[in-house]
Design a protein around this motif. Sequence first.
Motif, short mmCIF file in Angstrom:
data_model
loop_
_atom_site.label_atom_id
_atom_site.label_comp_id
_atom_site.label_asym_id
_atom_site.label_seq_id
_atom_site.Cartn_x
_atom_site.Cartn_y
_atom_site.Cartn_z
N UNK A 133 0.79 -1.22 0.00
CA UNK A 133 0.00 0.00 0.00
C UNK A 133 0.83 1.27 0.00
N UNK A 134 2.13 1.15 0.11
CA UNK A 134 3.00 2.32 0.08
C UNK A 134 4.31 1.96 -0.61
N UNK A 135 4.97 2.98 -1.12
CA UNK A 135 6.14 2.77 -1.96
C UNK A 135 7.42 2.43 -1.22
N UNK A 136 8.45 2.15 -2.01
CA UNK A 136 9.72 1.69 -1.47
C UNK A 136 10.87 2.64 -1.82
N UNK A 137 10.55 3.91 -2.05
CA UNK A 137 11.59 4.87 -2.37
C UNK A 137 12.61 4.99 -1.24
N UNK A 138 12.12 5.08 -0.01
CA UNK A 138 13.03 5.25 1.13
C UNK A 138 13.91 4.01 1.32
N UNK A 139 13.37 2.84 1.03
CA UNK A 139 14.15 1.61 1.16
C UNK A 139 15.28 1.58 0.14
N UNK A 140 15.01 2.00 -1.08
CA UNK A 140 16.06 2.03 -2.11
C UNK A 140 17.12 3.07 -1.77
N UNK A 141 16.70 4.23 -1.33
CA UNK A 141 17.65 5.28 -0.95
C UNK A 141 18.49 4.86 0.26
N UNK A 142 17.87 4.19 1.21
CA UNK A 142 18.59 3.71 2.39
C UNK A 142 19.59 2.63 2.01
N UNK A 143 19.20 1.77 1.08
CA UNK A 143 20.10 0.69 0.65
C UNK A 143 21.38 1.24 0.04
N UNK A 144 21.26 2.19 -0.90
CA UNK A 144 22.48 2.71 -1.52
C UNK A 144 23.30 3.55 -0.54
N UNK A 145 22.63 4.22 0.37
CA UNK A 145 23.35 5.01 1.38
C UNK A 145 24.16 4.10 2.28
N UNK A 146 23.54 3.02 2.75
CA UNK A 146 24.25 2.07 3.62
C UNK A 146 25.38 1.38 2.88
N UNK A 147 25.18 1.06 1.61
CA UNK A 147 26.25 0.43 0.83
C UNK A 147 27.43 1.38 0.70
N UNK A 148 27.17 2.65 0.40
CA UNK A 148 28.25 3.63 0.28
C UNK A 148 28.95 3.85 1.62
N UNK A 149 28.20 3.93 2.68
CA UNK A 149 28.79 4.11 4.01
C UNK A 149 29.65 2.90 4.39
N UNK A 150 29.24 1.73 3.97
CA UNK A 150 30.02 0.52 4.26
C UNK A 150 31.34 0.52 3.51
N UNK A 151 31.33 0.95 2.25
CA UNK A 151 32.58 1.08 1.51
C UNK A 151 33.49 2.06 2.24
N UNK A 152 32.93 3.19 2.67
CA UNK A 152 33.72 4.16 3.41
C UNK A 152 34.31 3.53 4.68
N UNK A 153 33.48 2.85 5.43
CA UNK A 153 33.94 2.25 6.69
C UNK A 153 35.06 1.25 6.46
N UNK A 154 34.94 0.45 5.43
CA UNK A 154 35.94 -0.59 5.20
C UNK A 154 37.25 -0.04 4.64
N UNK A 155 37.21 1.18 4.08
CA UNK A 155 38.41 1.73 3.44
C UNK A 155 38.94 3.00 4.11
N UNK A 156 38.29 3.44 5.18
CA UNK A 156 38.68 4.72 5.78
C UNK A 156 40.10 4.75 6.32
N UNK A 157 40.65 3.61 6.70
CA UNK A 157 42.03 3.58 7.21
C UNK A 157 43.02 4.01 6.14
N UNK A 158 42.71 3.78 4.87
CA UNK A 158 43.64 4.16 3.80
C UNK A 158 43.20 5.41 3.05
N UNK A 159 41.96 5.89 3.28
CA UNK A 159 41.47 7.04 2.50
C UNK A 159 40.31 7.72 3.22
N UNK A 160 40.62 8.61 4.13
CA UNK A 160 39.57 9.33 4.87
C UNK A 160 38.90 10.42 4.02
N UNK A 161 39.47 10.73 2.87
CA UNK A 161 38.94 11.80 2.02
C UNK A 161 37.89 11.35 1.02
#
Length: 160
Positions: free
Chosen positions: A108-136
């Motif tokens: 009964x309601x859309x999944x826009x927020x779920x898709x946006x949350x998914x890509x945001x979490x994926x990007x944040x995870x890449x950042x988290x896993x690589x921040x020791x070598x590239x904080x920028x």
Amino acid sequence: MSDQLTHFNEQNRARMVDVSEKNITKREAVAQSKITMKPETLARIREGRVEKGDVLAVAQVAGVMAAKKTWDIIPMCHPLPLTGIDIRFTFTDDQTIEMEASVKTTGKTGVEMEALTAVSAAALTVYDMCKAMDKGMVIGPTSLLLKTGGKSGDFRRGEN
């Protein structure tokens, strides 16, 4: 499209929208984000030389989990029975990973927020896993590309 905001009650306070009377329809949303980093960082991700493990595999799982839990972290989102989640990664150049999430439901309601949350979490995870070598590293832009189903009709970035 109505200019009236539906997430506020008559006292102008936040509320969760009542979707009881809405029709059940097939719904899909596709969102996209990017993360830009040093070429050396991206090379290590591609070659599997990040000490914390397979960056994109972990980011994919994080994105799926985030989509499933969107209602836990975005206060006015409804809990939804998601019927499909897919996250794809593309190396667009020697510094950028683009991620795209497609989320589906029949509800009964859309999944826009779920898709946006998914890509945001994926990007944040890449950042988290690589921040020791590239904080920028820089995340974004993040945007909705497509939304189908529901009373408000379809949306496709660049056409609406």
